[in-house]
Design an enzyme around this catalytic site. Sequence first.
Site, PDB file in Angstrom:
ATOM      1  CG  HIS A 167      -2.179   0.813   1.065  1.00 12.00           C
ATOM      2  ND1 HIS A 167      -3.461   0.303   1.206  1.00 12.00           N
ATOM      3  CD2 HIS A 167      -2.345   2.120   0.806  1.00 12.00           C
ATOM      4  CE1 HIS A 167      -4.353   1.275   1.049  1.00 12.00           C
ATOM      5  NE2 HIS A 167      -3.699   2.391   0.807  1.00 12.00           N
ATOM      6  CD  GLU A 212      -7.054   3.347  -4.273  1.00 12.64           C
ATOM      7  OE1 GLU A 212      -6.371   4.377  -4.371  1.00 12.64           O
ATOM      8  OE2 GLU A 212      -8.193   3.336  -3.792  1.00 12.64           O
ATOM      9  CG  ASN A 353      -9.754   0.206  -3.033  1.00 11.03           C
ATOM     10  OD1 ASN A 353     -10.124  -0.897  -2.649  1.00 11.03           O
ATOM     11  ND2 ASN A 353      -8.544   0.675  -2.801  1.00 11.03           N
TER      12      ASN A 353
HETATM   13  C1  FCB Z   1      -7.655   5.398  -1.288  1.00  7.90           C
HETATM   14  C2  FCB Z   1      -6.365   4.902  -0.670  1.00  7.90           C
HETATM   15  C3  FCB Z   1      -6.363   5.002   0.830  1.00  7.90           C
HETATM   16  C4  FCB Z   1      -6.971   6.308   1.287  1.00  7.90           C
HETATM   17  C5  FCB Z   1      -8.338   6.485   0.689  1.00  7.90           C
HETATM   18  C6  FCB Z   1      -9.063   7.725   1.160  1.00  7.90           C
HETATM   19  O1  FCB Z   1      -7.431   5.776  -2.586  1.00  7.90           O
HETATM   20  O2  FCB Z   1      -6.163   3.556  -1.030  1.00  7.90           O
HETATM   21  O3  FCB Z   1      -5.059   4.829   1.287  1.00  7.90           O
HETATM   22  O4  FCB Z   1      -6.141   7.337   0.943  1.00  7.90           O
HETATM   23  O5  FCB Z   1      -8.212   6.537  -0.700  1.00  7.90           O
END
Ligand code: FCB
Length: 516
Positions: A167, A212, A353
Amino acid sequence: MTRPRSISHDFTRREFLSVSAGSALSLANLPFGGAAQPSPQISPASQTNSPFPRDFLWGAAASAYQIEGAAREDGKGPSVWDEFAHKPGKILDGQTGDVACDFYHRYAEDVAHMREMGLTAFRFSISWPRVLPSGTGRANQKGLDFYSRLVDALLAAGIAPVATLFHWDTPLALHHRGGWLTRDMPGWFSDYAAVVARALSDRVTHWLTINEPRSFIGGAYVTGVQAPGEKLSRAEYMRAAHITFLAHGRAVQAIRANAHRPAQIGYACDVSPSLPATDSAADTAAARESTFASPLDHFSGVHWWRENAWWLDPVFLGHYPAAALTALGKDAPEILSGDMETIRQPLDFLGANIYGGWLVRAGANGVPEPVPFPAGFPLTAFGWQVTPDAMYWGPKWLHERYQMPIFITENGCSSRDSISLDGKVHDPQRIDFTARYLLALARASAEGVPLRGYLHWSLLDNFEWQEGYTQRFGMIFVDFPTSRRIPKDSALWYAAVIRSNGAAASVASVRAVSWP
Ligand code: FCB
Protein backbone atom coordinates in the site's frame (compact mmCIF):
# COMPACT_ATOMS: atom_id res chain seq x y z
CA MET A 1 -5.29 9.80 -2.79
CA THR A 2 -4.87 12.43 -5.43
CA ARG A 3 -8.25 12.26 -7.03
CA PRO A 4 -9.45 15.63 -8.28
CA ARG A 5 -11.97 17.25 -6.04
CA SER A 6 -15.10 16.65 -8.08
CA ILE A 7 -16.07 13.09 -8.70
CA SER A 8 -19.74 12.71 -8.79
CA HIS A 9 -22.93 13.01 -10.64
CA ASP A 10 -26.40 14.21 -10.43
CA PHE A 11 -29.01 11.72 -9.58
CA THR A 12 -27.92 10.55 -6.21
CA ARG A 13 -31.04 11.46 -4.32
CA ARG A 14 -33.48 10.22 -6.92
CA GLU A 15 -31.52 7.02 -7.35
CA PHE A 16 -31.38 6.51 -3.63
CA LEU A 17 -35.10 6.97 -3.18
CA SER A 18 -35.99 4.67 -6.01
CA VAL A 19 -33.67 2.01 -4.66
CA SER A 20 -34.90 2.27 -1.14
CA ALA A 21 -38.56 2.35 -2.12
CA GLY A 22 -38.30 -0.81 -4.12
CA SER A 23 -36.03 -2.76 -1.86
CA ALA A 24 -36.65 -5.04 1.04
CA LEU A 25 -33.81 -3.17 2.66
CA SER A 26 -35.88 -0.18 3.53
CA LEU A 27 -38.45 -2.40 5.21
CA ALA A 28 -35.93 -3.75 7.63
CA ASN A 29 -36.71 -3.12 11.24
CA LEU A 30 -34.03 -1.26 12.99
CA PRO A 31 -32.35 -3.26 15.70
CA PHE A 32 -31.58 -0.11 17.63
CA GLY A 33 -33.09 3.26 18.24
CA GLY A 34 -30.08 5.30 19.14
CA ALA A 35 -29.42 3.88 22.55
CA ALA A 36 -28.40 0.34 21.78
CA GLN A 37 -24.94 -0.92 22.61
CA PRO A 38 -22.99 -2.64 19.89
CA SER A 39 -22.94 -6.34 20.40
CA PRO A 40 -19.90 -8.53 19.95
CA GLN A 41 -22.19 -11.29 18.68
CA ILE A 42 -22.48 -11.60 14.95
CA SER A 43 -25.25 -13.71 13.59
CA PRO A 44 -25.76 -12.75 9.98
CA ALA A 45 -27.19 -16.12 9.16
CA SER A 46 -30.16 -15.36 11.35
CA GLN A 47 -31.13 -12.40 9.17
CA THR A 48 -33.73 -13.42 6.67
CA ASN A 49 -34.24 -10.09 4.95
CA SER A 50 -30.61 -9.39 4.20
CA PRO A 51 -29.78 -8.60 0.59
CA PHE A 52 -26.21 -9.82 1.07
CA PRO A 53 -24.82 -13.35 0.98
CA ARG A 54 -24.71 -15.16 4.29
CA ASP A 55 -20.93 -15.35 4.34
CA PHE A 56 -20.51 -11.69 3.35
CA LEU A 57 -17.54 -10.13 5.17
CA TRP A 58 -18.11 -6.84 6.96
CA GLY A 59 -15.01 -4.94 7.81
CA ALA A 60 -12.84 -1.89 7.70
CA ALA A 61 -9.62 -1.13 5.88
CA ALA A 62 -6.39 0.68 6.72
CA SER A 63 -2.78 0.76 5.57
CA ALA A 64 0.57 0.55 7.30
CA TYR A 65 2.02 4.01 6.76
CA GLN A 66 -1.32 5.65 7.47
CA ILE A 67 -1.82 4.10 10.92
CA GLU A 68 1.20 2.30 12.34
CA GLY A 69 3.69 4.96 13.37
CA ALA A 70 6.81 3.37 14.92
CA ALA A 71 8.58 4.58 11.82
CA ARG A 72 12.06 3.71 13.06
CA GLU A 73 11.32 1.05 15.62
CA ASP A 74 12.33 -2.59 15.99
CA GLY A 75 14.59 -2.58 12.97
CA LYS A 76 12.18 -1.11 10.45
CA GLY A 77 13.86 0.35 7.37
CA PRO A 78 12.76 3.61 5.73
CA SER A 79 10.17 3.72 2.99
CA VAL A 80 9.78 6.40 0.35
CA TRP A 81 7.00 7.84 2.51
CA ASP A 82 9.28 8.17 5.54
CA GLU A 83 11.58 10.31 3.45
CA PHE A 84 8.97 12.20 1.43
CA ALA A 85 6.84 13.27 4.40
CA HIS A 86 9.87 14.90 5.99
CA LYS A 87 10.59 17.06 2.95
CA PRO A 88 9.36 20.61 3.51
CA GLY A 89 6.15 21.51 1.73
CA LYS A 90 5.11 18.03 0.72
CA ILE A 91 2.44 17.31 3.35
CA LEU A 92 -0.22 19.69 4.61
CA ASP A 93 0.88 21.35 7.87
CA GLY A 94 4.24 19.58 7.64
CA GLN A 95 2.82 16.42 9.15
CA THR A 96 4.37 12.95 8.88
CA GLY A 97 3.36 9.37 9.58
CA ASP A 98 6.08 8.98 12.23
CA VAL A 99 3.44 8.35 14.90
CA ALA A 100 0.17 8.36 12.92
CA CYS A 101 -2.39 6.41 15.02
CA ASP A 102 0.35 4.60 16.93
CA PHE A 103 -1.36 1.40 15.82
CA TYR A 104 1.95 -0.44 16.18
CA HIS A 105 1.60 -0.10 19.94
CA ARG A 106 -2.17 0.19 20.27
CA TYR A 107 -3.37 -2.53 17.93
CA ALA A 108 -4.84 -4.59 20.77
CA GLU A 109 -7.09 -1.71 21.82
CA ASP A 110 -8.14 -1.25 18.20
CA VAL A 111 -8.91 -4.92 17.74
CA ALA A 112 -11.09 -4.67 20.87
CA HIS A 113 -12.99 -1.83 19.18
CA MET A 114 -13.36 -3.91 16.04
CA ARG A 115 -14.74 -6.75 18.07
CA GLU A 116 -17.19 -4.45 19.78
CA MET A 117 -18.36 -3.25 16.38
CA GLY A 118 -18.77 -6.84 15.25
CA LEU A 119 -16.39 -6.60 12.29
CA THR A 120 -15.82 -9.92 10.57
CA ALA A 121 -12.82 -8.73 8.54
CA PHE A 122 -10.02 -6.22 8.88
CA ARG A 123 -7.87 -5.17 5.97
CA PHE A 124 -4.41 -3.95 6.89
CA SER A 125 -1.23 -3.64 4.88
CA ILE A 126 2.17 -4.99 5.65
CA SER A 127 5.01 -2.51 5.58
CA TRP A 128 7.55 -4.02 3.23
CA PRO A 129 10.50 -2.22 4.89
CA ARG A 130 9.33 -3.30 8.35
CA VAL A 131 9.69 -6.88 7.18
CA LEU A 132 12.69 -6.39 4.89
CA PRO A 133 14.44 -3.17 5.97
CA SER A 134 16.36 -2.87 2.71
CA GLY A 135 13.62 -4.41 0.62
CA THR A 136 15.56 -7.61 -0.02
CA GLY A 137 17.73 -9.98 1.97
CA ARG A 138 17.33 -10.99 5.59
CA ALA A 139 13.91 -10.63 7.15
CA ASN A 140 13.48 -8.52 10.26
CA GLN A 141 11.94 -10.98 12.70
CA LYS A 142 10.59 -8.23 14.96
CA GLY A 143 8.67 -6.80 12.03
CA LEU A 144 7.18 -10.16 11.14
CA ASP A 145 6.34 -10.72 14.81
CA PHE A 146 4.25 -7.56 14.90
CA TYR A 147 2.05 -8.78 12.05
CA SER A 148 1.89 -12.19 13.59
CA ARG A 149 0.61 -10.72 16.88
CA LEU A 150 -1.91 -8.62 14.99
CA VAL A 151 -3.19 -11.64 13.07
CA ASP A 152 -3.51 -13.66 16.27
CA ALA A 153 -5.43 -10.85 17.97
CA LEU A 154 -7.79 -10.53 15.00
CA LEU A 155 -8.45 -14.25 14.85
CA ALA A 156 -9.05 -14.40 18.59
CA ALA A 157 -11.69 -11.70 18.08
CA GLY A 158 -13.36 -13.64 15.27
CA ILE A 159 -12.11 -11.22 12.61
CA ALA A 160 -10.68 -12.46 9.31
CA PRO A 161 -7.36 -10.76 8.50
CA VAL A 162 -7.17 -9.41 4.94
CA ALA A 163 -3.51 -8.65 4.28
CA THR A 164 -2.36 -6.23 1.59
CA LEU A 165 1.25 -6.65 0.54
CA PHE A 166 1.80 -3.20 -0.88
CA HIS A 167 0.00 0.00 0.00
CA TRP A 168 2.52 2.47 -1.44
CA ASP A 169 5.37 2.36 1.10
CA THR A 170 8.17 1.20 -1.20
CA PRO A 171 11.41 0.45 0.65
CA LEU A 172 13.63 3.48 0.13
CA ALA A 173 16.64 1.26 -0.58
CA LEU A 174 14.81 -0.32 -3.53
CA HIS A 175 13.66 3.04 -4.80
CA HIS A 176 17.32 4.01 -4.98
CA ARG A 177 18.02 0.83 -6.93
CA GLY A 178 15.49 1.74 -9.60
CA GLY A 179 12.28 0.84 -7.79
CA TRP A 180 9.19 0.51 -9.92
CA LEU A 181 11.11 1.47 -13.03
CA THR A 182 13.34 -1.55 -13.04
CA ARG A 183 12.38 -5.04 -14.10
CA ASP A 184 14.16 -6.30 -10.98
CA MET A 185 11.25 -5.04 -8.90
CA PRO A 186 8.81 -7.92 -9.62
CA GLY A 187 11.44 -10.39 -8.40
CA TRP A 188 12.11 -8.38 -5.25
CA PHE A 189 8.39 -8.10 -4.60
CA SER A 190 7.92 -11.80 -5.16
CA ASP A 191 10.68 -12.62 -2.64
CA TYR A 192 9.03 -10.32 -0.10
CA ALA A 193 5.63 -11.93 -0.77
CA ALA A 194 7.17 -15.34 -0.15
CA VAL A 195 8.64 -14.22 3.20
CA VAL A 196 5.28 -12.89 4.33
CA ALA A 197 3.33 -15.88 3.05
CA ARG A 198 5.65 -18.30 4.86
CA ALA A 199 5.23 -16.35 8.10
CA LEU A 200 1.49 -15.66 8.07
CA SER A 201 -0.34 -17.97 5.66
CA ASP A 202 -0.98 -20.58 8.32
CA ARG A 203 -3.50 -18.03 9.65
CA VAL A 204 -4.11 -15.48 6.89
CA THR A 205 -6.19 -16.76 3.99
CA HIS A 206 -7.26 -13.46 2.34
CA TRP A 207 -4.55 -11.61 0.43
CA LEU A 208 -4.38 -8.49 -1.69
CA THR A 209 -1.24 -7.84 -3.69
CA ILE A 210 -1.11 -4.18 -4.72
CA ASN A 211 -3.37 -1.37 -3.57
CA GLU A 212 -4.72 0.95 -6.27
CA PRO A 213 -2.09 0.77 -9.00
CA ARG A 214 -3.82 3.66 -10.76
CA SER A 215 -3.65 5.99 -7.77
CA PHE A 216 -0.22 4.76 -6.83
CA ILE A 217 1.35 5.46 -10.23
CA GLY A 218 -0.67 8.67 -10.57
CA GLY A 219 0.44 10.13 -7.24
CA ALA A 220 3.99 8.79 -7.22
CA TYR A 221 5.02 9.37 -10.83
CA VAL A 222 2.46 11.41 -12.81
CA THR A 223 1.45 14.33 -10.59
CA GLY A 224 4.26 13.68 -8.12
CA VAL A 225 2.22 14.81 -5.12
CA GLN A 226 2.88 11.52 -3.33
CA ALA A 227 6.07 9.66 -2.49
CA PRO A 228 8.54 9.54 -4.06
CA GLY A 229 7.21 12.71 -5.67
CA GLU A 230 8.45 12.31 -9.22
CA LYS A 231 7.02 13.63 -12.45
CA LEU A 232 8.10 11.20 -15.10
CA SER A 233 7.53 11.16 -18.83
CA ARG A 234 4.50 9.24 -20.04
CA ALA A 235 6.67 6.46 -21.42
CA GLU A 236 8.37 6.12 -18.03
CA TYR A 237 5.25 6.06 -15.89
CA MET A 238 3.51 3.63 -18.20
CA ARG A 239 6.59 1.44 -17.86
CA ALA A 240 6.24 1.70 -14.08
CA ALA A 241 2.62 0.61 -14.45
CA HIS A 242 3.65 -2.45 -16.46
CA ILE A 243 6.27 -3.36 -13.87
CA THR A 244 3.67 -2.97 -11.12
CA PHE A 245 1.42 -5.46 -12.94
CA LEU A 246 4.33 -7.88 -13.26
CA ALA A 247 5.00 -7.52 -9.53
CA HIS A 248 1.37 -8.34 -8.84
CA GLY A 249 1.57 -11.49 -10.94
CA ARG A 250 4.82 -12.65 -9.38
CA ALA A 251 3.43 -12.04 -5.89
CA VAL A 252 0.36 -14.15 -6.62
CA GLN A 253 2.65 -16.98 -7.70
CA ALA A 254 4.79 -16.54 -4.59
CA ILE A 255 1.82 -16.60 -2.22
CA ARG A 256 0.38 -19.72 -3.83
CA ALA A 257 3.76 -21.46 -3.80
CA ASN A 258 4.40 -20.71 -0.14
CA ALA A 259 0.94 -20.73 1.41
CA HIS A 260 0.36 -23.19 4.20
CA ARG A 261 -3.38 -23.10 3.53
CA PRO A 262 -5.36 -22.45 0.36
CA ALA A 263 -5.18 -18.72 -0.26
CA GLN A 264 -7.90 -16.37 -1.48
CA ILE A 265 -6.02 -13.80 -3.51
CA GLY A 266 -7.24 -10.58 -5.08
CA TYR A 267 -6.01 -7.25 -6.27
CA ALA A 268 -7.36 -3.94 -4.91
CA CYS A 269 -8.06 -1.63 -7.81
CA ASP A 270 -9.56 1.85 -7.56
CA VAL A 271 -12.48 1.99 -9.93
CA SER A 272 -14.48 5.08 -10.94
CA PRO A 273 -17.36 4.03 -13.17
CA SER A 274 -19.14 6.40 -15.49
CA LEU A 275 -22.71 6.82 -14.31
CA PRO A 276 -25.73 7.28 -16.54
CA ALA A 277 -27.07 10.83 -16.34
CA THR A 278 -30.65 9.60 -16.69
CA ASP A 279 -32.47 6.29 -16.57
CA SER A 280 -32.60 6.11 -20.36
CA ALA A 281 -31.21 3.05 -22.09
CA ALA A 282 -29.06 5.29 -24.28
CA ASP A 283 -27.40 7.02 -21.31
CA THR A 284 -26.89 3.70 -19.56
CA ALA A 285 -25.22 2.23 -22.63
CA ALA A 286 -23.04 5.34 -22.97
CA ALA A 287 -21.96 5.17 -19.33
CA ARG A 288 -21.17 1.47 -19.60
CA GLU A 289 -19.08 2.05 -22.70
CA SER A 290 -17.33 5.03 -21.16
CA THR A 291 -16.47 3.08 -17.99
CA PHE A 292 -14.13 0.87 -19.99
CA ALA A 293 -13.05 3.26 -22.72
CA SER A 294 -9.38 4.21 -22.88
CA PRO A 295 -8.89 7.49 -24.75
CA LEU A 296 -5.48 9.11 -24.69
CA ASP A 297 -6.52 11.82 -22.25
CA HIS A 298 -6.89 9.11 -19.59
CA PHE A 299 -3.13 8.71 -19.65
CA SER A 300 -2.15 12.22 -18.69
CA GLY A 301 -2.72 13.99 -15.39
CA VAL A 302 -6.06 15.57 -16.27
CA HIS A 303 -8.34 12.54 -16.59
CA TRP A 304 -6.03 9.99 -15.04
CA TRP A 305 -8.64 8.93 -12.49
CA ARG A 306 -11.23 8.08 -15.17
CA GLU A 307 -9.35 5.16 -16.67
CA ASN A 308 -10.41 1.73 -15.48
CA ALA A 309 -9.73 -0.84 -18.21
CA TRP A 310 -5.97 -0.27 -18.32
CA TRP A 311 -5.74 -1.16 -14.62
CA LEU A 312 -7.95 -4.25 -14.80
CA ASP A 313 -7.83 -5.83 -18.27
CA PRO A 314 -4.23 -7.09 -18.05
CA VAL A 315 -4.81 -8.69 -14.66
CA PHE A 316 -8.14 -10.33 -15.49
CA LEU A 317 -8.13 -10.65 -19.28
CA GLY A 318 -4.41 -10.94 -19.98
CA HIS A 319 -4.08 -8.00 -22.36
CA TYR A 320 -4.09 -4.23 -22.37
CA PRO A 321 -7.05 -2.42 -23.93
CA ALA A 322 -6.26 -2.18 -27.64
CA ALA A 323 -7.52 1.41 -27.75
CA ALA A 324 -5.04 2.38 -25.03
CA LEU A 325 -2.09 0.76 -26.80
CA THR A 326 -3.00 2.56 -30.01
CA ALA A 327 -3.45 5.86 -28.24
CA LEU A 328 -0.19 5.56 -26.32
CA GLY A 329 1.81 4.64 -29.40
CA LYS A 330 5.52 4.83 -28.62
CA ASP A 331 4.74 5.57 -24.96
CA ALA A 332 3.17 2.14 -24.49
CA PRO A 333 5.30 -0.10 -22.27
CA GLU A 334 7.53 -2.72 -23.75
CA ILE A 335 5.88 -6.13 -23.33
CA LEU A 336 8.29 -9.02 -23.29
CA SER A 337 7.36 -12.56 -24.13
CA GLY A 338 5.61 -14.18 -21.16
CA ASP A 339 4.77 -10.87 -19.45
CA MET A 340 1.02 -11.04 -19.99
CA GLU A 341 0.90 -14.64 -18.78
CA THR A 342 2.74 -13.58 -15.62
CA ILE A 343 0.36 -10.68 -15.09
CA ARG A 344 -2.78 -12.71 -15.62
CA GLN A 345 -2.70 -15.08 -12.69
CA PRO A 346 -5.82 -16.92 -11.56
CA LEU A 347 -7.41 -14.83 -8.83
CA ASP A 348 -10.21 -15.50 -6.39
CA PHE A 349 -11.90 -12.12 -6.38
CA LEU A 350 -11.71 -8.63 -7.79
CA GLY A 351 -11.07 -6.09 -5.04
CA ALA A 352 -12.66 -2.76 -5.92
CA ASN A 353 -12.06 0.49 -4.07
CA ILE A 354 -15.10 2.55 -5.00
CA TYR A 355 -15.54 6.15 -3.83
CA GLY A 356 -17.45 7.68 -6.72
CA GLY A 357 -17.99 7.99 -10.43
CA TRP A 358 -18.46 10.39 -13.31
CA LEU A 359 -21.70 11.47 -14.92
CA VAL A 360 -22.09 10.63 -18.59
CA ARG A 361 -24.85 10.78 -21.19
CA ALA A 362 -25.30 9.66 -24.75
CA GLY A 363 -24.32 12.48 -27.08
CA ALA A 364 -24.73 12.61 -30.82
CA ASN A 365 -24.90 9.07 -32.27
CA GLY A 366 -24.82 7.66 -28.75
CA VAL A 367 -21.21 8.72 -28.19
CA PRO A 368 -20.61 9.12 -24.45
CA GLU A 369 -20.13 12.67 -23.28
CA PRO A 370 -19.43 13.98 -19.80
CA VAL A 371 -22.13 15.87 -17.94
CA PRO A 372 -21.11 18.50 -15.38
CA PHE A 373 -22.30 18.15 -11.82
CA PRO A 374 -25.03 20.56 -10.82
CA ALA A 375 -24.23 23.41 -8.49
CA GLY A 376 -24.50 22.61 -4.81
CA PHE A 377 -24.20 18.87 -5.26
CA PRO A 378 -23.47 16.96 -2.00
CA LEU A 379 -19.76 16.79 -1.24
CA THR A 380 -17.65 15.04 1.35
CA ALA A 381 -15.22 17.13 3.37
CA PHE A 382 -12.57 16.26 0.79
CA GLY A 383 -14.75 17.82 -1.89
CA TRP A 384 -15.54 14.44 -3.46
CA GLN A 385 -19.12 14.36 -4.62
CA VAL A 386 -21.39 11.75 -3.12
CA THR A 387 -22.39 9.31 -5.88
CA PRO A 388 -23.84 6.17 -4.31
CA ASP A 389 -24.86 4.58 -7.58
CA ALA A 390 -21.16 4.08 -8.35
CA MET A 391 -21.63 1.24 -5.89
CA TYR A 392 -24.36 -0.25 -8.07
CA TRP A 393 -23.03 0.27 -11.58
CA GLY A 394 -19.41 -0.34 -10.59
CA PRO A 395 -19.82 -3.87 -9.21
CA LYS A 396 -22.40 -4.71 -11.89
CA TRP A 397 -20.20 -3.77 -14.83
CA LEU A 398 -17.04 -5.12 -13.25
CA HIS A 399 -18.69 -8.47 -12.82
CA GLU A 400 -20.14 -8.39 -16.30
CA ARG A 401 -16.73 -7.71 -17.88
CA TYR A 402 -14.44 -9.80 -15.69
CA GLN A 403 -16.74 -12.55 -14.40
CA MET A 404 -15.19 -12.36 -10.94
CA PRO A 405 -16.74 -12.17 -7.49
CA ILE A 406 -16.46 -8.58 -6.28
CA PHE A 407 -15.02 -7.61 -2.91
CA ILE A 408 -15.44 -3.95 -1.98
CA THR A 409 -12.01 -3.37 -0.49
CA GLU A 410 -12.52 0.35 0.21
CA ASN A 411 -15.34 2.87 0.38
CA GLY A 412 -15.89 5.77 2.72
CA CYS A 413 -15.83 9.53 3.15
CA SER A 414 -13.99 12.15 5.12
CA SER A 415 -15.95 14.54 7.28
CA ARG A 416 -15.07 17.41 9.59
CA ASP A 417 -15.48 15.41 12.77
CA SER A 418 -14.66 16.80 16.18
CA ILE A 419 -15.47 16.06 19.79
CA SER A 420 -18.78 17.63 20.76
CA LEU A 421 -19.57 19.28 24.07
CA ASP A 422 -21.16 16.00 25.15
CA GLY A 423 -17.80 14.30 24.67
CA LYS A 424 -19.00 12.23 21.71
CA VAL A 425 -18.23 12.41 18.01
CA HIS A 426 -21.35 12.76 15.89
CA ASP A 427 -20.86 11.99 12.21
CA PRO A 428 -24.27 11.88 10.54
CA GLN A 429 -22.73 12.54 7.13
CA ARG A 430 -20.75 9.31 7.32
CA ILE A 431 -23.80 7.31 8.34
CA ASP A 432 -25.83 8.81 5.51
CA PHE A 433 -23.02 8.30 2.98
CA THR A 434 -22.45 4.70 3.95
CA ALA A 435 -26.14 3.82 4.03
CA ARG A 436 -26.57 5.22 0.52
CA TYR A 437 -23.63 3.27 -0.86
CA LEU A 438 -24.68 0.07 0.88
CA LEU A 439 -28.20 0.39 -0.54
CA ALA A 440 -26.67 0.65 -4.00
CA LEU A 441 -24.46 -2.37 -3.32
CA ALA A 442 -27.50 -4.28 -2.09
CA ARG A 443 -29.20 -3.55 -5.38
CA ALA A 444 -26.24 -5.04 -7.26
CA SER A 445 -26.38 -8.05 -4.96
CA ALA A 446 -30.11 -8.48 -5.51
CA GLU A 447 -29.46 -8.50 -9.25
CA GLY A 448 -27.05 -11.37 -8.91
CA VAL A 449 -23.61 -9.77 -8.65
CA PRO A 450 -21.58 -12.15 -6.47
CA LEU A 451 -20.16 -10.19 -3.55
CA ARG A 452 -17.52 -11.22 -1.03
CA GLY A 453 -17.65 -8.33 1.39
CA TYR A 454 -17.50 -4.64 2.15
CA LEU A 455 -14.55 -2.95 3.86
CA HIS A 456 -15.12 0.57 5.04
CA TRP A 457 -12.31 3.08 4.68
CA SER A 458 -11.44 3.50 7.41
CA LEU A 459 -11.46 2.09 10.90
CA LEU A 460 -9.53 5.00 12.38
CA ASP A 461 -8.95 8.58 11.38
CA ASN A 462 -5.46 8.43 9.96
CA PHE A 463 -2.68 10.01 7.93
CA GLU A 464 -4.34 10.85 4.64
CA TRP A 465 -1.16 11.08 2.54
CA GLN A 466 -0.43 14.62 1.32
CA GLU A 467 -3.45 15.91 3.25
CA GLY A 468 -1.82 14.96 6.54
CA TYR A 469 -4.36 14.59 9.36
CA THR A 470 -6.94 16.98 7.95
CA GLN A 471 -9.19 14.41 6.27
CA ARG A 472 -10.88 12.22 8.85
CA PHE A 473 -12.12 8.98 7.29
CA GLY A 474 -12.50 6.83 10.42
CA MET A 475 -15.48 5.35 12.18
CA ILE A 476 -13.28 5.79 15.22
CA PHE A 477 -12.07 9.27 16.01
CA VAL A 478 -8.39 9.67 16.84
CA ASP A 479 -7.22 12.59 18.93
CA PHE A 480 -3.80 12.74 17.31
CA PRO A 481 -1.88 14.58 20.05
CA THR A 482 -2.81 11.90 22.60
CA SER A 483 -3.72 8.98 20.30
CA ARG A 484 -6.97 8.62 22.27
CA ARG A 485 -9.73 6.79 20.39
CA ILE A 486 -13.44 7.65 20.50
CA PRO A 487 -15.84 5.50 18.47
CA LYS A 488 -18.02 7.83 16.41
CA ASP A 489 -21.77 7.44 16.01
CA SER A 490 -21.08 5.70 12.70
CA ALA A 491 -19.30 2.90 14.56
CA LEU A 492 -22.47 2.23 16.53
CA TRP A 493 -24.58 2.41 13.39
CA TYR A 494 -22.22 0.11 11.47
CA ALA A 495 -22.39 -2.42 14.29
CA ALA A 496 -26.15 -2.62 13.79
CA VAL A 497 -25.71 -2.94 10.04
CA ILE A 498 -23.31 -5.81 10.56
CA ARG A 499 -25.59 -7.57 13.04
CA SER A 500 -28.36 -7.49 10.45
CA ASN A 501 -26.03 -8.51 7.60
CA GLY A 502 -26.79 -5.23 5.92
CA ALA A 503 -30.54 -5.14 6.34
CA ALA A 504 -30.25 -2.23 8.76
CA ALA A 505 -28.57 -0.03 6.18
CA SER A 506 -31.95 1.57 5.65
CA VAL A 507 -33.40 5.01 5.20
CA ALA A 508 -34.80 4.88 8.71
CA SER A 509 -31.49 3.92 10.25
CA VAL A 510 -29.98 7.18 9.13
CA ARG A 511 -31.98 9.09 11.72
CA ALA A 512 -29.99 10.44 14.63
CA VAL A 513 -27.98 7.79 16.34
CA SER A 514 -25.57 8.44 19.15
CA TRP A 515 -23.68 6.58 21.79
CA PRO A 516 -25.48 6.51 25.14
C1 FCB B 1 -7.66 5.40 -1.29
C2 FCB B 1 -6.36 4.90 -0.67
C3 FCB B 1 -6.36 5.00 0.83
C4 FCB B 1 -6.97 6.31 1.29
C5 FCB B 1 -8.34 6.48 0.69
C6 FCB B 1 -9.06 7.72 1.16
O1 FCB B 1 -7.43 5.78 -2.59
O2 FCB B 1 -6.16 3.56 -1.03
O3 FCB B 1 -5.06 4.83 1.29
O4 FCB B 1 -6.14 7.34 0.94
O5 FCB B 1 -8.21 6.54 -0.70
